[in-house]
Scaffold this motif. Structure first.
Motif, PDB file in Angstrom:
ATOM      1  N   VAL A  88      52.159  41.929 -18.551  1.00 30.00           N
ATOM      2  CA  VAL A  88      52.503  41.157 -19.746  1.00 30.00           C
ATOM      3  C   VAL A  88      51.466  41.325 -20.842  1.00 30.00           C
ATOM      4  CG1 VAL A  88      52.878  38.819 -20.629  1.00 30.00           C
ATOM      5  CG2 VAL A  88      53.786  39.459 -18.406  1.00 30.00           C
ATOM      6  N   ASP A  89      50.197  41.381 -20.471  1.00 32.16           N
ATOM      7  CA  ASP A  89      49.131  41.417 -21.463  1.00 32.16           C
ATOM      8  C   ASP A  89      48.653  42.827 -21.818  1.00 32.16           C
ATOM      9  OD1 ASP A  89      48.034  41.921 -19.002  1.00 32.16           O
ATOM     10  OD2 ASP A  89      46.335  40.553 -19.241  1.00 32.16           O
ATOM     11  N   ARG A  90      49.388  43.856 -21.403  1.00 33.36           N
ATOM     12  CA  ARG A  90      48.941  45.216 -21.717  1.00 33.36           C
ATOM     13  C   ARG A  90      49.038  45.486 -23.215  1.00 33.36           C
ATOM     14  NH1 ARG A  90      52.170  50.148 -20.370  1.00 33.36           N
ATOM     15  NH2 ARG A  90      52.130  50.501 -22.586  1.00 33.36           N
ATOM     16  N   VAL A  91      47.999  46.043 -23.769  1.00 32.66           N
ATOM     17  CA  VAL A  91      47.934  46.363 -25.195  1.00 32.66           C
ATOM     18  C   VAL A  91      49.010  47.397 -25.518  1.00 32.66           C
ATOM     19  CG1 VAL A  91      46.447  47.351 -26.992  1.00 32.66           C
ATOM     20  CG2 VAL A  91      45.467  45.895 -25.221  1.00 32.66           C
ATOM     21  N   ALA A  92      49.577  47.299 -26.714  1.00 36.55           N
ATOM     22  CA  ALA A  92      50.610  48.241 -27.148  1.00 36.55           C
ATOM     23  C   ALA A  92      50.080  49.664 -27.180  1.00 36.55           C
ATOM     24  CB  ALA A  92      51.137  47.843 -28.520  1.00 36.55           C
ATOM     25  N   ASP A  93      50.959  50.603 -26.864  1.00 38.02           N
ATOM     26  CA  ASP A  93      50.658  52.027 -26.841  1.00 38.02           C
ATOM     27  C   ASP A  93      51.755  52.732 -27.651  1.00 38.02           C
ATOM     28  OD1 ASP A  93      49.804  54.587 -26.217  1.00 38.02           O
ATOM     29  OD2 ASP A  93      50.601  54.535 -24.176  1.00 38.02           O
ATOM     30  N   PRO A  94      51.766  52.548 -28.985  1.00 34.71           N
ATOM     31  CA  PRO A  94      52.856  53.099 -29.792  1.00 34.71           C
ATOM     32  C   PRO A  94      52.713  54.594 -30.058  1.00 34.71           C
ATOM     33  CG  PRO A  94      51.276  52.022 -31.205  1.00 34.71           C
ATOM     34  CD  PRO A  94      50.811  51.799 -29.784  1.00 34.71           C
ATOM     35  N   ARG A  95      53.781  55.183 -30.586  1.00 24.33           N
ATOM     36  CA  ARG A  95      53.747  56.579 -31.030  1.00 24.33           C
ATOM     37  C   ARG A  95      52.838  56.665 -32.244  1.00 24.33           C
ATOM     38  NH1 ARG A  95      59.291  57.366 -33.075  1.00 24.33           N
ATOM     39  NH2 ARG A  95      59.094  55.160 -33.405  1.00 24.33           N
ATOM     40  N   ARG A  96      52.278  57.845 -32.451  1.00 18.64           N
ATOM     41  CA  ARG A  96      51.442  58.061 -33.624  1.00 18.64           C
ATOM     42  C   ARG A  96      51.900  59.325 -34.342  1.00 18.64           C
ATOM     43  NH1 ARG A  96      48.947  54.866 -30.559  1.00 18.64           N
ATOM     44  NH2 ARG A  96      47.122  53.638 -30.892  1.00 18.64           N
ATOM     45  N   ALA A  97      52.000  59.227 -35.661  1.00 26.11           N
ATOM     46  CA  ALA A  97      52.380  60.387 -36.469  1.00 26.11           C
ATOM     47  C   ALA A  97      51.155  61.266 -36.694  1.00 26.11           C
ATOM     48  CB  ALA A  97      52.946  59.916 -37.812  1.00 26.11           C
ATOM     49  N   ASP A  98      51.394  62.564 -36.948  1.00 25.66           N
ATOM     50  CA  ASP A  98      50.278  63.443 -37.287  1.00 25.66           C
ATOM     51  C   ASP A  98      49.885  63.227 -38.748  1.00 25.66           C
ATOM     52  OD1 ASP A  98      52.105  64.871 -38.865  1.00 25.66           O
ATOM     53  OD2 ASP A  98      52.201  66.581 -37.510  1.00 25.66           O
ATOM     54  N   ALA A  99      48.941  63.994 -39.243  1.00 25.29           N
ATOM     55  CA  ALA A  99      48.443  63.824 -40.609  1.00 25.29           C
ATOM     56  C   ALA A  99      49.537  64.021 -41.658  1.00 25.29           C
ATOM     57  CB  ALA A  99      47.289  64.797 -40.859  1.00 25.29           C
ATOM     58  N   ASP A 100      50.566  64.785 -41.336  1.00 24.93           N
ATOM     59  CA  ASP A 100      51.674  65.022 -42.263  1.00 24.93           C
ATOM     60  C   ASP A 100      52.778  63.978 -42.129  1.00 24.93           C
ATOM     61  OD1 ASP A 100      50.409  67.336 -43.173  1.00 24.93           O
ATOM     62  OD2 ASP A 100      51.391  68.582 -41.661  1.00 24.93           O
ATOM     63  N   GLY A 101      52.595  62.981 -41.252  1.00 25.57           N
ATOM     64  CA  GLY A 101      53.611  61.951 -41.051  1.00 25.57           C
ATOM     65  C   GLY A 101      54.690  62.333 -40.049  1.00 25.57           C
ATOM     66  N   HIS A 102      54.556  63.474 -39.371  1.00 27.99           N
ATOM     67  CA  HIS A 102      55.552  63.939 -38.407  1.00 27.99           C
ATOM     68  C   HIS A 102      55.348  63.256 -37.059  1.00 27.99           C
ATOM     69  CE1 HIS A 102      57.121  66.772 -35.309  1.00 27.99           C
ATOM     70  NE2 HIS A 102      58.125  66.839 -36.154  1.00 27.99           N
ATOM     71  N   GLN A 103      56.442  62.846 -36.437  1.00 24.11           N
ATOM     72  CA  GLN A 103      56.385  62.321 -35.075  1.00 24.11           C
ATOM     73  C   GLN A 103      57.163  63.258 -34.169  1.00 24.11           C
ATOM     74  OE1 GLN A 103      57.554  58.212 -34.784  1.00 24.11           O
ATOM     75  NE2 GLN A 103      55.684  57.548 -35.768  1.00 24.11           N
ATOM     76  N   THR A 104      56.569  63.614 -33.049  1.00 21.14           N
ATOM     77  CA  THR A 104      57.227  64.536 -32.134  1.00 21.14           C
ATOM     78  C   THR A 104      58.313  63.853 -31.318  1.00 21.14           C
ATOM     79  OG1 THR A 104      55.477  64.135 -30.516  1.00 21.14           O
ATOM     80  CG2 THR A 104      55.249  66.094 -31.917  1.00 21.14           C
ATOM     81  N   VAL A 105      58.233  62.523 -31.182  1.00 23.67           N
ATOM     82  CA  VAL A 105      59.219  61.759 -30.419  1.00 23.67           C
ATOM     83  C   VAL A 105      59.805  60.689 -31.337  1.00 23.67           C
ATOM     84  CG1 VAL A 105      59.633  60.264 -28.428  1.00 23.67           C
ATOM     85  CG2 VAL A 105      57.932  62.096 -28.267  1.00 23.67           C
ATOM     86  N   THR A 106      61.126  60.700 -31.479  1.00 19.74           N
ATOM     87  CA  THR A 106      61.800  59.648 -32.238  1.00 19.74           C
ATOM     88  C   THR A 106      62.915  59.078 -31.369  1.00 19.74           C
ATOM     89  OG1 THR A 106      63.248  61.270 -33.294  1.00 19.74           O
ATOM     90  CG2 THR A 106      61.288  60.607 -34.524  1.00 19.74           C
ATOM     91  N   VAL A 107      63.356  57.892 -31.718  1.00 19.38           N
ATOM     92  CA  VAL A 107      64.438  57.246 -30.983  1.00 19.38           C
ATOM     93  C   VAL A 107      65.661  57.237 -31.883  1.00 19.38           C
ATOM     94  CG1 VAL A 107      65.209  55.148 -29.813  1.00 19.38           C
ATOM     95  CG2 VAL A 107      62.801  55.808 -29.732  1.00 19.38           C
ATOM     96  N   GLY A 108      66.782  57.771 -31.371  1.00 16.15           N
ATOM     97  CA  GLY A 108      68.016  57.783 -32.138  1.00 16.15           C
ATOM     98  C   GLY A 108      68.695  56.422 -32.103  1.00 16.15           C
ATOM     99  N   ALA A 109      69.912  56.365 -32.606  1.00 11.42           N
ATOM    100  CA  ALA A 109      70.677  55.118 -32.642  1.00 11.42           C
ATOM    101  C   ALA A 109      71.020  54.668 -31.223  1.00 11.42           C
ATOM    102  CB  ALA A 109      71.948  55.305 -33.459  1.00 11.42           C
TER     103      ALA A 109
END
Length: 174
Positions: free
Chosen positions: A43-64
């Motif tokens: 429950v108390d685990r710190v968030a581990d979100p995706r991170r974009a590269d310097a150009d704002g690109h994310q290698t993993v996205t979630v569709g609809a």
């Protein structure tokens, strides 16, 4: 077209024969073996979100997301809750993909997973509905990120959700 196909794809997750009344069979979580994907995050685990590269690109996205129509709480509320939890754990999946993409250049596509989420927020069954990537290691990572979630969706019954993950390699810099 996709809206018509998603419900059909999810039928593969349901039992056949006498149990084909559209109630998903719970997955028995073994200590070892193919049904053991990951423990639910603390429950108390710190968030581990995706991170974009310097150009704002994310290698993993979630569709609809597709939420089965039997929900009591409006589907957008369920979708928001599920997306928030996926984002909480998505750094795990991004690191997995980035490592695999380094080993397998050009690795890309979509992996859609269908999950049965209990009122307590646990996943009690999941299966792959689509895999255009074709990488077993990445499929295992997708299964892990879904299994480790704590999905507070506000339902009094199990919710069936299909989540498409889209993988795109970082643009090569030359």
């Amino acid at each position: 077209m996709l809206r018509l196909l998603l419900p059909l794809m999810t039928l593969a997750c349901f039992p056949r024969g006498e149990a084909a009344n559209l109630v998903a069979a719970p997955v028995e979580v073994a200590e070892e073996g193919p049904t053991r994907f990951a423990d639910q995050r603390p429950v108390d685990r710190v968030a581990d979100p995706r991170r974009a590269d310097a150009d704002g690109h994310q290698t993993v996205t979630v569709g609809a997301l597709y939420v089965d129509q039997h929900v009591v709480v409006p589907a957008p509320a369920v979708t928001s809750a599920v997306l928030a939890e996926i984002e909480h754990n998505a750094g795990h999946l991004q690191r997995c993909y980035d490592a695999r993409a380094a080993d397998v250049p050009g690795l890309n596509g979509t992996i859609s997973i269908h999950a049965h989420i209990t009122p307590e927020g646990r996943v009690d069954g999941q299966c792959i509905g689509e895999d255009t990537v074709g990488d077993e290691v990445l499929v295992a990572c997708v299964n892990e990120v879904i299994a480790m979630g704590r999905y507070a969706h506000g339902q009094s019954d199990t919710v069936d959700v299909t989540v498409p993950f889209v993988f795109t390699p970082r643009a090569s810099r030359g």
